[in-house]
Design an enzyme around this catalytic site. Structure first.
Site, mmCIF file in Angstrom:
data_model
loop_
_atom_site.group_PDB
_atom_site.id
_atom_site.type_symbol
_atom_site.label_atom_id
_atom_site.label_comp_id
_atom_site.label_asym_id
_atom_site.label_seq_id
_atom_site.Cartn_x
_atom_site.Cartn_y
_atom_site.Cartn_z
ATOM 1 N N GLY A 120 0.828 -1.214 0.000
ATOM 2 C CA GLY A 120 0.000 0.000 0.000
ATOM 3 C C GLY A 120 0.860 1.261 0.000
ATOM 4 N N ASP A 143 4.724 -10.427 6.031
ATOM 5 C CA ASP A 143 4.090 -11.435 5.163
ATOM 6 C C ASP A 143 5.011 -11.909 4.030
ATOM 7 O OD1 ASP A 143 1.928 -10.951 6.725
ATOM 8 O OD2 ASP A 143 0.620 -10.193 5.138
ATOM 9 N N ARG A 178 -4.109 -34.248 21.306
ATOM 10 C CA ARG A 178 -5.059 -33.276 20.756
ATOM 11 C C ARG A 178 -4.702 -32.833 19.357
ATOM 12 N NH1 ARG A 178 -5.496 -29.414 26.043
ATOM 13 N NH2 ARG A 178 -7.487 -30.206 26.782
HETATM 14 O O1 F6P Z 1 0.381 -7.061 6.227
HETATM 15 C C1 F6P Z 1 0.872 -7.350 7.456
HETATM 16 C C2 F6P Z 1 -0.234 -7.794 8.405
HETATM 17 O O2 F6P Z 1 0.371 -8.111 9.634
HETATM 18 C C3 F6P Z 1 -1.092 -8.947 7.884
HETATM 19 O O3 F6P Z 1 -0.474 -10.186 8.031
HETATM 20 C C4 F6P Z 1 -2.340 -8.762 8.713
HETATM 21 O O4 F6P Z 1 -3.479 -9.299 8.079
HETATM 22 C C5 F6P Z 1 -2.472 -7.283 8.817
HETATM 23 O O5 F6P Z 1 -1.168 -6.744 8.638
HETATM 24 C C6 F6P Z 1 -3.044 -6.827 10.145
HETATM 25 O O6 F6P Z 1 -3.195 -5.452 10.127
HETATM 26 P P1 F6P Z 1 -3.523 -4.579 11.413
HETATM 27 O O7 F6P Z 1 -2.222 -4.269 12.090
HETATM 28 O O8 F6P Z 1 -4.156 -3.358 10.882
HETATM 29 O O9 F6P Z 1 -4.400 -5.376 12.311
#
Ligand code: F6P
Length: 365
Positions: A120, A143, A178
């Site tokens: 982004g 990620d 489990r």
């Molecule tokens: O993109 C990084 C990340 O940590 C993703 O893995 C996750 O879905 C998202 O950001 C969570 O975002 P936020 O910090 O806004 O909860």
């Protein structure tokens, strides 16, 4: 007057951001005619009236490479093209403040920007570059889903944390016979889940790139039960979903705009297995933001430091519109444009997935 380079950290935080900032400042301090200015909370600092800017000198950045988070703060809301504005009736709208940003940069004597952020943030970098802003990108995300770089810093630390969690779950799973489900981050890409499953020795790994079939997982559970090993460890990425199903999301309002967040893939799987008649005890753990916190591991400190030095050198060389990258064990640069075309996803036909399958991990396909 010295030339000024604005640095900012945008999007979700990740271990290694401070190491990048430290490296930029240290490298810049070798040049007599440059100073580094930090913008608080990504573009908010430079767009606020009065601005929230901070001089980053050697004193300010001393020792920060071992700290998690970012000393500049960050946000994953808004930005110069989508600045949230509250209307008189309480509703929200967004405004393009990019022209205003360019005026402010001129007023503040900013000659270049280093934007440290994920997909982004780099999309913002590219649009600003197309508007004539001298901008350089530094990729970051736990990620590891950014194209044009083999790794982003933060990823290895997240994998260490997730693997440590899995190691702990494995012993309690074995003791209680489990099924343990560990939900890790990974919106579009299953890199964290895949690395964790292989290094932690899971039996099942579920990732967004390979929609899973519940019956395959049930068959694995039955196989483990029949062999006398009643416990099963499952690593699931938050973005994983069953064949024909959807990602598990919840919606929250951000500045009046609904935003989808991922969470619940692990609990959904637990409920679906129970509903399908699985008798074994099941427990699900959501690791969440623990994966984003704390001190960066050595690999991430090394990568972040090299990225910081390289980013400032791109500024010195007037190589704007470029993003630093780590390709074939070398620090280099690519166009931001090519880095944001697509996500860097796990290839189901890769040697890594083949390796996982060869040691008995199933993906539900
Ligand atoms: O993109 C990084 C990340 O940590 C993703 O893995 C996750 O879905 C998202 O950001 C969570 O975002 P936020 O910090 O806004 O909860």
């Amino acid at each position: 007057m010295k030339k000024r380079c604005l640095v900012l950290t945008g999007g979700g935080d990740c271990p290694g951001l401070n190491a990048v900032l430290r490296a930029i400042v240290k490298r810049a301090s070798l040049e007599e005619d440059w100073e580094i200015i930090g913008s608080i909370d990504a573009f908010n600092g430079i767009l606020k009236e009065p601005t929230e800017l901070v001089l980053l000198d050697n004193e300010r950045i001393a020792g920060i490479h071992v700290k998690g988070g970012t000393i500049l703060g960050t946000t994953n809301k808004g930005g110069p093209f989508n600045w949230p504005v509250k209307n008189a009736d309480g509703s929200w709208t967004t405004r393009d403040r990019s022209d205003e940003l360019i005026e402010i940069l001129e007023r503040e004597g900013i000659n270049a920007i280093i934007n440290i952020g994920g997909d982004g943030s780099q999309a913002i970098s590219q649009t600003l570059f197309e508007k004539g802003v001298n901008i350089v990108g530094v990729p970051k995300t736990i990620d590891n889903d950014l194209m044009s770089t083999d790794y982003t810093f933060g990823f290895q630390t997240a994998v260490e944390i997730a693997t440590d969690a899995l190691d702990k779950l494995v012993t309690t799973a074995a003791s209680h016979h489990r099924i343990m489900i560990l939900e890790v981050m990974g919106r579009e890409a299953g890199w964290i889940a895949l690395y964790t499953a292989i290094s932690g020795g899971a039996e099942v790994c579920l990732i967004p790139e390979i929609p899973y079939n519940l019956n395959e997982i049930i068959a694995k559970i039955e196989e483990r039960t029949a062999s006398g090993k009643g416990f099963v460890n499952i690593v699931i990425a938050e973005g994983a979903y069953p064949v024909g199903g959807e990602m598990s999301t919840f919606r929250i309002n951000v500045a009046g705009k609904g935003k989808e967040y991922l969470q619940g893939a692990g609990n959904k799987l637990a409920a679906d297995l129970k509903a399908a008649g699985v008798k074994t005890d099941i427990r699900a753990t959501i690791l969440g933001h623990i994966q984003r916190g704390g001190s960066p591991c050595v690999f991430d400190r090394m990568l972040a430091t090299q990225f910081g030095v390289k980013a400032f050198e791109l500024v010195l060389d007037n190589k704007f519109g470029q993003m630093v990258a780590f390709i074939d064990n070398d620090i280099t640069d690519v166009t931001i444009k090519e880095a944001i075309i697509n996500f860097n996803l796990v290839d189901p036909d890769s040697y890594l997935v083949h390796t996982a399958k060869s040691i008995g991990i199933i993906f539900g396909d």
